[in-house]
Structure formats: structure tokens, C-alpha cells
Write a protein that holds these residues in place. Structure first.
Motif, short mmCIF file in Angstrom:
data_model
loop_
_atom_site.label_atom_id
_atom_site.label_comp_id
_atom_site.label_asym_id
_atom_site.label_seq_id
_atom_site.Cartn_x
_atom_site.Cartn_y
_atom_site.Cartn_z
N LEU A 71 0.74 -1.34 -0.12
CA LEU A 71 -0.08 0.04 -0.12
C LEU A 71 0.98 1.22 -0.16
CD1 LEU A 71 -2.93 -1.30 2.45
CD2 LEU A 71 -2.95 -0.73 -0.17
N GLU A 72 2.04 1.10 0.65
CA GLU A 72 2.93 2.38 0.53
C GLU A 72 3.50 2.60 -0.87
OE1 GLU A 72 5.90 1.41 3.20
OE2 GLU A 72 4.70 1.65 5.12
N SER A 73 3.80 1.54 -1.65
CA SER A 73 4.36 1.62 -3.14
C SER A 73 3.15 2.37 -3.81
CB SER A 73 4.46 0.25 -3.42
OG SER A 73 4.52 0.33 -4.90
N CYS A 74 1.69 1.83 -3.59
CA CYS A 74 0.58 2.37 -4.45
C CYS A 74 0.38 3.99 -3.78
CB CYS A 74 -0.77 1.67 -3.92
SG CYS A 74 -0.83 0.17 -4.62
N ALA A 75 0.50 4.12 -2.54
CA ALA A 75 0.61 5.70 -2.05
C ALA A 75 1.64 6.61 -2.48
CB ALA A 75 0.76 5.87 -0.52
N ALA A 76 2.78 6.02 -2.96
CA ALA A 76 3.76 6.87 -3.60
C ALA A 76 3.53 7.09 -4.95
CB ALA A 76 4.95 6.03 -3.26
N SER A 77 3.06 6.17 -5.44
CA SER A 77 2.64 6.28 -7.05
C SER A 77 1.45 7.21 -7.08
CB SER A 77 2.27 4.95 -7.70
OG SER A 77 2.05 5.06 -8.97
N HIS A 78 0.48 7.27 -6.34
CA HIS A 78 -0.57 8.27 -6.32
C HIS A 78 -0.12 9.57 -6.03
CE1 HIS A 78 -4.36 10.00 -4.81
NE2 HIS A 78 -4.79 9.24 -5.88
N ALA A 79 0.86 9.66 -5.33
CA ALA A 79 1.16 11.04 -4.84
C ALA A 79 2.15 11.65 -5.92
CB ALA A 79 1.80 10.89 -3.50
N GLY A 80 2.85 10.69 -6.78
CA GLY A 80 3.65 11.23 -7.64
C GLY A 80 5.14 11.43 -7.11
N VAL A 81 5.19 10.49 -6.22
CA VAL A 81 6.67 10.68 -5.67
C VAL A 81 7.60 10.01 -6.66
CG1 VAL A 81 8.23 9.41 -3.81
CG2 VAL A 81 5.73 10.04 -3.41
N PRO A 82 8.86 10.90 -6.88
CA PRO A 82 9.93 10.25 -7.91
C PRO A 82 10.54 9.14 -7.51
CG PRO A 82 10.12 12.61 -7.19
CD PRO A 82 9.32 11.99 -6.15
N ARG A 83 10.68 8.28 -8.35
CA ARG A 83 11.21 7.08 -8.57
C ARG A 83 10.47 5.82 -7.61
NH1 ARG A 83 17.60 8.38 -7.50
NH2 ARG A 83 16.65 9.21 -5.52
N CYS A 84 9.19 6.02 -7.69
CA CYS A 84 8.29 5.13 -7.09
C CYS A 84 8.21 3.93 -8.12
CB CYS A 84 6.94 5.78 -6.64
SG CYS A 84 6.07 6.08 -8.11
N GLU A 85 7.48 2.82 -7.69
CA GLU A 85 7.27 1.93 -8.60
C GLU A 85 6.49 2.19 -9.91
OE1 GLU A 85 8.21 -1.14 -7.82
OE2 GLU A 85 8.33 -1.48 -5.66
N THR A 86 6.85 1.19 -11.04
CA THR A 86 6.41 1.43 -12.34
C THR A 86 4.83 1.27 -12.23
OG1 THR A 86 6.72 -0.54 -12.97
CG2 THR A 86 8.37 1.04 -13.29
N ASP A 87 4.10 1.93 -13.37
CA ASP A 87 2.77 1.73 -13.27
C ASP A 87 2.35 0.07 -13.39
OD1 ASP A 87 2.28 4.48 -13.14
OD2 ASP A 87 1.99 4.60 -15.33
N ARG A 88 3.24 -0.64 -13.98
CA ARG A 88 2.81 -1.85 -14.11
C ARG A 88 2.78 -2.68 -12.77
NH1 ARG A 88 7.37 -6.12 -16.92
NH2 ARG A 88 6.05 -7.98 -16.59
N VAL A 89 3.84 -2.38 -12.13
CA VAL A 89 3.89 -3.03 -10.67
C VAL A 89 2.88 -2.39 -9.75
CG1 VAL A 89 5.29 -3.04 -8.54
CG2 VAL A 89 6.57 -3.23 -11.02
N VAL A 90 2.37 -1.30 -9.97
CA VAL A 90 0.95 -0.91 -9.11
C VAL A 90 0.06 -1.37 -9.50
CG1 VAL A 90 0.01 1.28 -8.82
CG2 VAL A 90 2.35 1.68 -8.48
N GLY A 91 -0.04 -1.87 -10.82
CA GLY A 91 -1.12 -2.71 -11.38
C GLY A 91 -1.27 -3.99 -10.80
N HIS A 92 -0.08 -4.59 -10.56
CA HIS A 92 -0.01 -5.86 -10.16
C HIS A 92 -0.47 -5.80 -8.42
CE1 HIS A 92 1.90 -8.02 -13.07
NE2 HIS A 92 2.88 -7.35 -13.03
#
Length: 193
Positions: A71-92
Motif C-alpha cells: 500500500l505504501e508503494s501504491c500511495a507513493a505512485s498516487h502522490a507522484g513521488v519520484p522513483r516510485c514503482e512503475t505503473d505495471r508494478v502498481v497494477g499488480h
């Protein structure tokens, strides 16, 4: 990861009952902590676990601490944190959350909200629903994309009242009703075509 997945698939419930702590440790040690290529293998293992043992798998991922990093990975992606997980990983990750919540609706209660990063708002139910809706079109339209999109939209629809979903997730889905209906129409149109 492939060995763990094979044991989950072939060993069945006796394997999972005997080795749940080990499987949990493997998943909690790797989820959101490996490169995208490795993340696909971790996601495949989680997918096998959640498909074959939905409630038990969701509880196992909760007890071993895997939901936190996911969920922290999803949160970082949602917030636009630089160098977070790729869209593909967040999709998983989103697919795993949808599968787990379908089997155990309250499984995320203890894990939301999470910090989205420094000086960023917390990522709670509303952020999770927004993340699904913002990514549903990009989930793909190929042979793997259509089932994923259908699962995500079915999960979001299952949050609508009356449901067993936690109130925060249910309220977030209601607030995004326009976008949710659009996503439903898109998925139904895709199924029709």
C-alpha cells in the motif's frame, strides 16, 4: 518465487497450512522491494495464493506484513513521488488488493491510511479508489488487460452500499460514482465488442 508459486499450486491446502509462515516471510520480504521484473514474479505468486485461497491468502498477507509495503508503494505512485514503482508494478498491487478485498472486505481496515511520502497527504480509502479509477484505462486492453479491468471495476462496484466493505471505502466509491459508472460502461462495452 517460481518455486513458492509451484508449491502453492501443487501442494494445496496441506502445504499452505504447514508452511504459511515461510510463505508469508518470502512475500513480505519481496513485495514492493524488488525491481519491476522481479515484481512480476512476486505478483504471480500472490495472484496464485489469492486465487486458490482467497480468504486465507488475504489473512496471510495481512499477518506477515505484506500489505504495508504494498500500500505504501501504491500511495507513493498516487502522490507522484519520484522513483516510485512503475505503473505495471502498481497494477499488480492493485490486482492483489482487489482479489483480497473480494474475499475479506475488511482486510485493509488496519492498513489504511498510509503515508504517501514526505510532506504528502495520507493515502486512505479515497486515494485508493482514485488510484483504481485513474489506472483502469491504462490496465491494458490485451488478453491480460481485460480480465484485470473487469476485476478492478467489479471490486469498485462491490464497495457500493449496501456492502460489507468498510465505510471509508464505501463512501469513497460513492463520491466517485460518475467516474465509476464511466469505467463500468467502458468495461461492459469492451466485453460486448
Amino acid at each position: 518465487m517460481l518455486l513458492t508459486e509451484a508449491h502453492i499450486l501443487l501442494g494445496g491446502a496441506p502445504f499452505l497450512n504447514a508452511h504459511a509462515p515461510t510463505v508469508g516471510h518470502i512475500l513480505s520480504s519481496t513485495v514492493a522491494r524488488v525491481r519491476p521484473r522481479g515484481a512480476a514474479l512476486v505478483a504471480s505468486t500472490m495472484e496464485s495464493l489469492l486465487r486458490n485461497y482467497p480468504a486465507e491468502g488475504a489473512a496471510l498477507l495481512s499477518s506477515c506484513g505484506a500489505w504495508g509495503p504494498l500500500l505504501e508503494s501504491c500511495a507513493a505512485s498516487h502522490a507522484g513521488v519520484p522513483r516510485c514503482e512503475t505503473d505495471r508494478v502498481v497494477g499488480h498491487h492493485l490486482t492483489a488488493v482487489a482479489r483480497a478485498c473480494a474475499a475479506a472486505p475488511g482486510i485493509l481496515d488496519a492498513h489504511l491510511p498510509v503515508a504517501a511520502g514526505r510532506e504528502r497527504p495520507q493515502f486512505g480509502p479515497r486515494g485508493l479508489v482514485d488510484l483504481y479509477l485513474s489506472r483502469v484505462d491504462g490496465a491494458g486492453h490485451g488478453p491480460l488487460g481485460a480480465p484485470r479491468r473487469k476485476l478492478w471495476v467489479a471490486f469498485l462496484v462491490s464497495l457500493l452500499p449496501p456492502s460489507q466493505a468498510p465505510r471509508g471505502l464505501s463512501d469513497a466509491a460513492v463520491k466517485e460514482m460518475d467516474r465509476l459508472v464511466d469505467a463500468c460502461v467502458d468495461v461492459l462495452t469492451e466485453l460486448d465488442g
